[in-house]
Design a protein around this motif. Sequence first.
Motif, PDB file in Angstrom:
ATOM      1  N   GLN A  51       0.836  -1.189   0.000  1.00  0.00           N
ATOM      2  CA  GLN A  51       0.000   0.000   0.000  1.00  0.00           C
ATOM      3  C   GLN A  51       0.874   1.243   0.000  1.00  0.00           C
ATOM      4  O   GLN A  51       2.095   1.164   0.081  1.00  0.00           O
ATOM      5  CB  GLN A  51      -0.932   0.000   1.212  1.00  0.00           C
ATOM      6  N   ASN A  52       0.244   2.394  -0.127  1.00  0.00           N
ATOM      7  CA  ASN A  52       0.976   3.649  -0.139  1.00  0.00           C
ATOM      8  C   ASN A  52       1.824   3.801   1.112  1.00  0.00           C
ATOM      9  O   ASN A  52       1.422   3.377   2.203  1.00  0.00           O
ATOM     10  CB  ASN A  52       0.000   4.826  -0.206  1.00  0.00           C
ATOM     11  N   ALA A  53       2.980   4.421   0.958  1.00  0.00           N
ATOM     12  CA  ALA A  53       3.874   4.646   2.089  1.00  0.00           C
ATOM     13  C   ALA A  53       4.738   5.867   1.807  1.00  0.00           C
ATOM     14  O   ALA A  53       4.899   6.269   0.653  1.00  0.00           O
ATOM     15  CB  ALA A  53       4.749   3.415   2.322  1.00  0.00           C
ATOM     16  N   PHE A  54       5.276   6.434   2.864  1.00  0.00           N
ATOM     17  CA  PHE A  54       6.107   7.631   2.729  1.00  0.00           C
ATOM     18  C   PHE A  54       7.490   7.371   3.299  1.00  0.00           C
ATOM     19  O   PHE A  54       7.629   6.757   4.362  1.00  0.00           O
ATOM     20  CB  PHE A  54       5.454   8.818   3.446  1.00  0.00           C
ATOM     21  N   ALA A  55       8.501   7.853   2.577  1.00  0.00           N
ATOM     22  CA  ALA A  55       9.887   7.620   2.979  1.00  0.00           C
ATOM     23  C   ALA A  55      10.667   8.931   3.056  1.00  0.00           C
ATOM     24  O   ALA A  55      10.376   9.897   2.347  1.00  0.00           O
ATOM     25  CB  ALA A  55      10.572   6.668   1.997  1.00  0.00           C
ATOM     26  N   VAL A  56      11.661   8.925   3.929  1.00  0.00           N
ATOM     27  CA  VAL A  56      12.607  10.032   4.063  1.00  0.00           C
ATOM     28  C   VAL A  56      14.011   9.440   3.997  1.00  0.00           C
ATOM     29  O   VAL A  56      14.182   8.226   4.021  1.00  0.00           O
ATOM     30  CB  VAL A  56      12.425  10.772   5.412  1.00  0.00           C
ATOM     31  N   THR A  57      15.023  10.293   3.928  1.00  0.00           N
ATOM     32  CA  THR A  57      16.388   9.767   3.966  1.00  0.00           C
ATOM     33  C   THR A  57      16.691   9.253   5.375  1.00  0.00           C
ATOM     34  O   THR A  57      16.149   9.746   6.374  1.00  0.00           O
ATOM     35  CB  THR A  57      17.434  10.831   3.601  1.00  0.00           C
ATOM     36  N   LYS A  58      17.558   8.258   5.445  1.00  0.00           N
ATOM     37  CA  LYS A  58      17.973   7.732   6.751  1.00  0.00           C
ATOM     38  C   LYS A  58      18.623   8.840   7.578  1.00  0.00           C
ATOM     39  O   LYS A  58      18.447   8.903   8.799  1.00  0.00           O
ATOM     40  CB  LYS A  58      18.943   6.572   6.551  1.00  0.00           C
ATOM     41  N   GLU A  59      19.352   9.723   6.907  1.00  0.00           N
ATOM     42  CA  GLU A  59      20.013  10.832   7.594  1.00  0.00           C
ATOM     43  C   GLU A  59      18.981  11.784   8.210  1.00  0.00           C
ATOM     44  O   GLU A  59      19.098  12.199   9.363  1.00  0.00           O
ATOM     45  CB  GLU A  59      20.895  11.592   6.600  1.00  0.00           C
ATOM     46  N   PHE A  60      17.945  12.105   7.444  1.00  0.00           N
ATOM     47  CA  PHE A  60      16.877  13.002   7.903  1.00  0.00           C
ATOM     48  C   PHE A  60      16.130  12.373   9.076  1.00  0.00           C
ATOM     49  O   PHE A  60      15.817  13.040  10.068  1.00  0.00           O
ATOM     50  CB  PHE A  60      15.921  13.273   6.731  1.00  0.00           C
ATOM     51  N   ALA A  61      15.865  11.075   8.962  1.00  0.00           N
ATOM     52  CA  ALA A  61      15.170  10.361  10.029  1.00  0.00           C
ATOM     53  C   ALA A  61      16.001  10.327  11.309  1.00  0.00           C
ATOM     54  O   ALA A  61      15.487  10.556  12.416  1.00  0.00           O
ATOM     55  CB  ALA A  61      14.834   8.942   9.589  1.00  0.00           C
ATOM     56  N   GLY A  62      17.304  10.041  11.159  1.00  0.00           N
ATOM     57  CA  GLY A  62      18.179   9.969  12.311  1.00  0.00           C
ATOM     58  C   GLY A  62      18.363  11.314  13.000  1.00  0.00           C
ATOM     59  O   GLY A  62      18.279  11.420  14.222  1.00  0.00           O
ATOM     60  N   LYS A  63      18.577  12.347  12.184  1.00  0.00           N
ATOM     61  CA  LYS A  63      18.811  13.696  12.706  1.00  0.00           C
ATOM     62  C   LYS A  63      17.610  14.203  13.497  1.00  0.00           C
ATOM     63  O   LYS A  63      17.762  14.912  14.501  1.00  0.00           O
ATOM     64  CB  LYS A  63      19.117  14.640  11.539  1.00  0.00           C
ATOM     65  N   LEU A 103      10.163  14.231   1.533  1.00  0.00           N
ATOM     66  CA  LEU A 103       9.288  13.070   1.687  1.00  0.00           C
ATOM     67  C   LEU A 103       8.904  12.559   0.312  1.00  0.00           C
ATOM     68  O   LEU A 103       8.628  13.346  -0.592  1.00  0.00           O
ATOM     69  CB  LEU A 103       8.027  13.499   2.455  1.00  0.00           C
ATOM     70  N   VAL A 104       8.903  11.230   0.133  1.00  0.00           N
ATOM     71  CA  VAL A 104       8.498  10.661  -1.149  1.00  0.00           C
ATOM     72  C   VAL A 104       7.355   9.691  -0.937  1.00  0.00           C
ATOM     73  O   VAL A 104       7.363   8.898   0.010  1.00  0.00           O
ATOM     74  CB  VAL A 104       9.674   9.956  -1.873  1.00  0.00           C
ATOM     75  N   LEU A 105       6.352   9.780  -1.808  1.00  0.00           N
ATOM     76  CA  LEU A 105       5.258   8.816  -1.804  1.00  0.00           C
ATOM     77  C   LEU A 105       5.686   7.602  -2.620  1.00  0.00           C
ATOM     78  O   LEU A 105       6.038   7.720  -3.796  1.00  0.00           O
ATOM     79  CB  LEU A 105       3.999   9.426  -2.422  1.00  0.00           C
ATOM     80  N   THR A 106       5.654   6.439  -1.989  1.00  0.00           N
ATOM     81  CA  THR A 106       6.022   5.204  -2.675  1.00  0.00           C
ATOM     82  C   THR A 106       5.092   4.101  -2.173  1.00  0.00           C
ATOM     83  O   THR A 106       3.936   4.373  -1.859  1.00  0.00           O
ATOM     84  CB  THR A 106       7.515   4.890  -2.459  1.00  0.00           C
ATOM     85  N   THR A 107       5.569   2.866  -2.102  1.00  0.00           N
ATOM     86  CA  THR A 107       4.748   1.767  -1.601  1.00  0.00           C
ATOM     87  C   THR A 107       5.533   0.952  -0.572  1.00  0.00           C
ATOM     88  O   THR A 107       6.762   1.009  -0.521  1.00  0.00           O
ATOM     89  CB  THR A 107       4.309   0.819  -2.743  1.00  0.00           C
ATOM     90  N   THR A 108       4.805   0.165   0.206  1.00  0.00           N
ATOM     91  CA  THR A 108       5.442  -0.604   1.275  1.00  0.00           C
ATOM     92  C   THR A 108       6.348  -1.713   0.762  1.00  0.00           C
ATOM     93  O   THR A 108       7.156  -2.246   1.528  1.00  0.00           O
ATOM     94  CB  THR A 108       4.383  -1.231   2.198  1.00  0.00           C
ATOM     95  N   THR A 109       6.232  -2.075  -0.516  1.00  0.00           N
ATOM     96  CA  THR A 109       7.100  -3.137  -1.047  1.00  0.00           C
ATOM     97  C   THR A 109       8.137  -2.605  -2.033  1.00  0.00           C
ATOM     98  O   THR A 109       8.679  -3.358  -2.830  1.00  0.00           O
ATOM     99  CB  THR A 109       6.267  -4.256  -1.719  1.00  0.00           C
ATOM    100  N   ASP A 110       8.418  -1.310  -1.966  1.00  0.00           N
ATOM    101  CA  ASP A 110       9.453  -0.706  -2.812  1.00  0.00           C
ATOM    102  C   ASP A 110      10.804  -1.338  -2.473  1.00  0.00           C
ATOM    103  O   ASP A 110      11.290  -1.215  -1.345  1.00  0.00           O
ATOM    104  CB  ASP A 110       9.487   0.798  -2.573  1.00  0.00           C
ATOM    105  N   ALA A 111      11.394  -1.996  -3.449  1.00  0.00           N
ATOM    106  CA  ALA A 111      12.643  -2.734  -3.212  1.00  0.00           C
ATOM    107  C   ALA A 111      13.892  -1.894  -3.427  1.00  0.00           C
ATOM    108  O   ALA A 111      15.005  -2.382  -3.252  1.00  0.00           O
ATOM    109  CB  ALA A 111      12.696  -3.964  -4.123  1.00  0.00           C
ATOM    110  N   THR A 112      13.734  -0.619  -3.809  1.00  0.00           N
ATOM    111  CA  THR A 112      14.906   0.192  -4.148  1.00  0.00           C
ATOM    112  C   THR A 112      15.197   1.290  -3.129  1.00  0.00           C
ATOM    113  O   THR A 112      16.084   2.104  -3.343  1.00  0.00           O
ATOM    114  CB  THR A 112      14.725   0.844  -5.534  1.00  0.00           C
ATOM    115  N   LEU A 113      14.466   1.327  -2.034  1.00  0.00           N
ATOM    116  CA  LEU A 113      14.674   2.407  -1.061  1.00  0.00           C
ATOM    117  C   LEU A 113      16.100   2.433  -0.521  1.00  0.00           C
ATOM    118  O   LEU A 113      16.698   3.500  -0.385  1.00  0.00           O
ATOM    119  CB  LEU A 113      13.677   2.272   0.098  1.00  0.00           C
TER     120      LEU A 113
END
Length: 332
Positions: free
Chosen positions: A162-174, A240-250
Motif C-alpha cells: 500500500q501507499n507509504a512515505f519515505a525520508v532519507t535515513k540521515e533526515f530520520a536519524g537527525k 518526503l516521497v510517496l512510494t509503496t510498502t514493497t518498494d525494493a529500491t529504497l
Amino acid sequence: MSKSTRVLGAALGAVALAASLTACGGDSLEKSKDGGGSSASSGSSSGGGKGKLVIGAAGFTESNVLAELYAQLLRDAGYSTSITTVNNRELYEPSLEKGEIDVVPEYAATLAEFLNAKVNGPKAPEEKPVASSDAAATVAALEKLAAPLGLKALPAGSAVDQNAFAVTKEFAGKNNLKTLSDLGKSGLKVKIAAGDECAVRPFCAPGLKTTYGIDVSGIDPKGVGTPQAKQAVKDGVDQLVLTTTTDATLDSFGLVLLEDDKKLQNADNVLPVVNAKDAGAPEVAAALDKLTKTLTTADLIALNRKVDAERAKPADVAKAFLESKGLLTKEQ
C-alpha cells in the motif's frame, strides 16, 4: 511495467475515478495494480490431472512474481497452469468474471473500491467507500461485492502493498523520526515528491495534514516512487516521497519508510481472487492458502528486488522462494 506506474484503487476522487475507469480502473496516483493497456499471454504451462487454470498477471514485477507463485503452487497441487498478462484491470477483471482467467493475485482495498465503482457508480468510492485500514472489514466488503459477479475472494494474508512515505535515513536519524506521527510532532516543513494529484488525494497531502499534523510546504510532481522522486529526496530537494510498502529500491537511495502508525492508508493486503465456478474448488483455495499464510511484506520486497535489481526471472524467483519455504511437494 514498473511499480511506480501503478494506480490507487481506493481513496478516490469522483472525477478522477470516472475518468480513470475508462483508462485503468483506479485512481491515477498510484500503482500499476491497474495500469497499462495491452494484454498478452505468457508464462510456462504444465500438465496436471485436475484440469487447466489460467493465472492472470498485471504486467508489473510484483504481480508477475505472484502469478508465478500461484501457478507453481497450483501445478504442484495437480493442475495444468498457464499465465496470461493483462496490464489493465478494466480488461482482466471482466475476463475473470467470464472464466477466461481463473485466478489473479489482487489487493484487497484496491479491488474492493474498483468493484464498488463498477457496481454502485463512479462516485461510490468517494461518497460511500467500502475499503478502510481494517483488513478484515475491507476483505468482507470485497467478498460481498465479488460474489454476485461470480468471483470469490480467498483469505488475505499479512503481506501488504500500500501507499507509504519515505525520508532519507540521515533526515530520520537527525530528527528522531520513526513514524509519520513523529514527523508531525517535529514541526518540520516537508515538500513531497509524488504525483501532482497528491495535493488533493485524502491519503496524501490532505491526509498527512489532518491525520498527522504534518506541515506540507508543496508537491514536487515527479511521480509515485519513481527514481526521479526518490533521487529528489536523496538530494534534499524534497524531504518526503510517496512510494509503496514493497518498494525494493529504497535502500539504494538511502531512504527509509516512516510507519503509518495512525492507519491513514487503506488495507491493500495481497489475496487471490478466483472465478467461483471454474476455480472455486477447495483444492485451489488450499493450495493458494499455503502461500497466503507464509508470505510477508518483507518477502515481497525481497522478491521484487531479485527481479528488479538482480535481473532474475520471476519464474525462477518464485520457485526458489517456494522451495525455501517447503511449499512444493514435487519437482517442477
